[in-house]
Design a protein around this motif. Sequence first.
Motif, short mmCIF file in Angstrom:
data_model
loop_
_atom_site.label_atom_id
_atom_site.label_comp_id
_atom_site.label_asym_id
_atom_site.label_seq_id
_atom_site.Cartn_x
_atom_site.Cartn_y
_atom_site.Cartn_z
N VAL A 102 0.84 -1.21 0.00
CA VAL A 102 0.00 0.00 0.00
C VAL A 102 0.87 1.26 0.00
N GLY A 105 2.18 1.66 -3.47
CA GLY A 105 1.10 2.13 -4.34
C GLY A 105 0.78 3.60 -4.12
N ALA A 106 0.77 4.03 -2.86
CA ALA A 106 0.51 5.44 -2.56
C ALA A 106 1.63 6.33 -3.11
N SER A 109 1.21 6.53 -6.89
CA SER A 109 0.07 7.40 -7.20
C SER A 109 0.41 8.86 -6.97
N THR A 110 1.13 9.14 -5.90
CA THR A 110 1.56 10.52 -5.62
C THR A 110 2.51 11.02 -6.71
N ASN A 132 -6.82 5.30 -5.99
CA ASN A 132 -5.75 4.42 -6.46
C ASN A 132 -5.16 3.60 -5.31
N THR A 133 -4.92 4.24 -4.19
CA THR A 133 -4.34 3.55 -3.04
C THR A 133 -5.32 2.52 -2.47
N THR A 134 -6.59 2.87 -2.43
CA THR A 134 -7.61 1.92 -1.97
C THR A 134 -7.70 0.72 -2.91
#
Length: 191
Positions: A102, A105-106, A109-110, A132-134
Amino acid sequence: MDVRHSSDGPAVIHFRAAGLALLLAHLLFVGWLTLRPLDVPWMTAANLRPFAGIRADLALGPAEAARRIGEGLLLLAPLGILLPMAGGRLMVSPWASLTRTVAAGALISTAIELAQTGVPGQVVDVDSLLLNTTGVALAHVLVVPLSRARLRRGNRAGAADLHRARTGVRTFRSDAPQGSSPTITGVGIAP
């Protein structure tokens, strides 16, 4: 305890190589999809308030909201599976794996959202980061623990590693008998 499968079996190497190749292909696709310039007559302002975009999507009706929110959830969701696959670990704490995946992924996405600030036609949206993170978290929770359990059952070497990990026994290849120690002639034993 973190037990990694070494390169004892070609299956582990092939599994990791496939994970890395798929991860690279997915990241290239996401980069192309999100960072290409768009020719639009007007642009909305950047959304920096959490859930404001999701509320606006919900106001458009159930079908349009499901499409837009689903796109946000699915964009990076494969990372929830591909990142652990590329890591190639079968014996790892589920919480540690989820946290690492996660967080990665965060961060991805950032990075995408920050890169969009310089792309014509693309707008920064904090809700995209949240969705996106979820999506990464949901994909990881739904697929990875079951897949790892199935792979451990099918991997006899993994079962031996599991037994050694649970009992605390560590084996090294250098522990195997290797014959007598070499001696040098004319040299005595130290006092």
